[in-house]
Structure formats: structure tokens, C-alpha cells
Design an enzyme around this catalytic site. Structure first.
Site, PDB file in Angstrom:
ATOM      1  N   ASN A  96       0.451  -1.194   0.040  1.00 57.02           N
ATOM      2  CA  ASN A  96       0.184   0.617  -0.308  1.00 57.02           C
ATOM      3  C   ASN A  96       0.945   1.396  -0.255  1.00 57.02           C
ATOM      4  O   ASN A  96       2.021   1.957   0.739  1.00 57.02           O
ATOM      5  CB  ASN A  96      -0.895  -0.257   1.013  1.00 57.02           C
ATOM      6  N   ASP A 118      -6.023   6.558  -9.208  1.00 53.89           N
ATOM      7  CA  ASP A 118      -7.282   6.629  -9.069  1.00 53.89           C
ATOM      8  C   ASP A 118      -8.053   8.239  -8.980  1.00 53.89           C
ATOM      9  O   ASP A 118      -7.026   8.991  -7.483  1.00 53.89           O
ATOM     10  CB  ASP A 118      -7.918   6.064  -8.152  1.00 53.89           C
ATOM     11  N   GLU A 192      -0.586   2.068 -20.454  1.00 51.42           N
ATOM     12  CA  GLU A 192      -1.972   0.703 -21.507  1.00 51.42           C
ATOM     13  C   GLU A 192      -3.467   1.578 -21.078  1.00 51.42           C
ATOM     14  O   GLU A 192      -4.017   1.853 -22.051  1.00 51.42           O
ATOM     15  CB  GLU A 192      -2.113  -0.324 -19.862  1.00 51.42           C
ATOM     16  N   TYR A 193      -4.111   2.367 -19.731  1.00 44.95           N
ATOM     17  CA  TYR A 193      -4.571   3.604 -19.949  1.00 44.95           C
ATOM     18  C   TYR A 193      -4.352   4.956 -20.898  1.00 44.95           C
ATOM     19  O   TYR A 193      -5.359   5.056 -21.631  1.00 44.95           O
ATOM     20  CB  TYR A 193      -4.287   4.623 -18.018  1.00 44.95           C
TER      21      TYR A 193
END
Length: 215
Positions: A96, A118, A192-193
């Protein structure tokens, strides 16, 4: 984004402990020993399926890269890509981002990459954004003096928020682009995004921000 469960992921990660480092706390302050050299270390927080960090490692063999990803079902895709290469300057961590200061020492990292993080658009989730002040403090604690954050996103709202967050924290904004793929920036490695969004004609936002030694 809904993640597909991969029940084999945990075992696959454990079987490749030379690439996805278990118990990374033991290397705090000693990551150069793991790589076997004194090259600069760059980390990507939220490495996803690994296309960016592997591409960067191929492009820059004298820099060591560590990809950080929370989800086992995602990091295994990066691991599979990495196993197809002969790269020795990449390692992965299944941790994390809140634990960064437990993993790295002060002055151990030269650059932090944040790619298509995000956006956590709801106000009540602001503290989860990787460009929120508490995360900027964590990065500062592990970066060298005047270390840098390189941030890319397709989300204009998150980009504007991040620019404000960087500025309020006291970072110096070096490079800034509101349409990266139509700029003169060289050496860009796409995630990839990024490939998906840019193919749809969406602009990609990018900024390089540097911590300033004001002490």
C-alpha cells in the site's frame, strides 16, 4: 474499476520472490544493495500492469525502477511482462502506498511517478488522492533533496486539483503540458490507460514538480 479475481495470483507472486520482493521493510535504506549498484532509484506508485515501468527501464538502463501496486490481481500482469524481459533494473512491490516511509529511507529515492491515479472525485475521499498533502509529505520523506514527482492523467479535474496541491505544498512546477501527445516532449512511455484514452482523442495532462530545499 472492477478487478477480476485471480485465485492463482498469490502463489504466482510468491513463486517469483526475486522480482516481487516479499517483506520489503528489510531493505529500507539498502535498496541499492538489492540492485547491486549505486544507480538512482525511481518508483512508480500504482504501477498497474507494468507497461510504463518496464518501458522506462528499457529506455534507461542506468536507473533502477520499483513498481508499487496494491492489488495482487493487477501486479501479476506486471510480473508476467517483466518475466518476458531480461531486465535487471526493475523490481515490484505488492504494498500500500501508505507504507512508503516504512519501505524507503530519507534520500533513497530520486523520482516518484504517478500515472493515471484513481481520481477519487468525491470530496469526502480527497485524502485518498495520491496528490493529497499527506502523500506529498510521504514522498518528500523518501526523496533526495529537490527530488521530483512526475504526474500524468487524463482527468482534468484531478490534474487541476494536483497542480493546486503541489503549489500549496511549495513544490516548483517545472514542465507542464495540457496535451502531452501534441507537445514537443520527448521520450514519453505510455501506460496501458494512456494508450486507450489517447486513441479516443482525449488529451493527456502531465506535470513535473520538484521539491525545493527551503530549510
Amino acid at each position: 474499476m472492477r478487478l477480476r479475481n485471480k485465485p492463482w495470483a498469490k502463489e504466482y507472486i510468491e513463486d517469483n520472490c526475486d522480482l516481487v520482493i516479499p517483506n520489503p521493510q528489510q531493505y529500507k535504506g539498502k535498496w541499492n544493495e538489492l540492485f547491486g549498484n549505486d544507480h538512482p532509484i525511481h518508483i512508480e506508485v500504482g504501477t498497474g500492469k507494468g507497461q510504463f515501468i518496464i518501458g522506462m527501464a528499457e529506455q534507461n538502463p542506468t536507473i533502477n525502477y520499483i513498481g508499487i501496486e496494491l492489488f495482487e490481481s493487477v501486479i501479476v500482469e506486471a510480473l508476467k511482462k517483466l518475466k518476458e524481459t531480461n531486465l535487471e533494473n526493475v523490481r515490484l512491490l505488492n504494498i500500500n502506498a501508505n507504507d512508503l516511509t516504512e519501505i524507503f529511507s530519507k534520500n533513497e529515492i530520486n523520482c516518484v511517478y504517478l500515472n493515471f491515479s484513481d481520481p477519487w472525485p468525491k470530496s469526502r475521499h480527497e485524502k485518498r488522492r495520491l496528490t493529497y498533502a499527506s502523500f506529498l509529505k510521504k514522498y518528500e520523506e523518501i526523496l533526495v533533496e529537490e527530488g521530483e514527482i512526475h504526474f500524468k492523467t487524463d482527468n482534468q479535474g484531478l490534474f487541476e486539483y494536483s497542480l493546486k496541491s503541489f503549489s500549496q505544498y511549495g513544490l516548483l512546477l517545472k514542465f507542464l503540458s495540457l496535451d502531452l501527445h501534441n507537445s514537443d516532449f520527448e521520450g514519453n512511455v505510455m501506460t496501458e490507460y494512456e494508450e486507450k484514452f489517447s486513441a479516443k482523442g482525449q488529451p493527456i495532462f502531465r506535470v513535473e514538480a520538484k521539491y525545493q530545499n527551503v530549510k
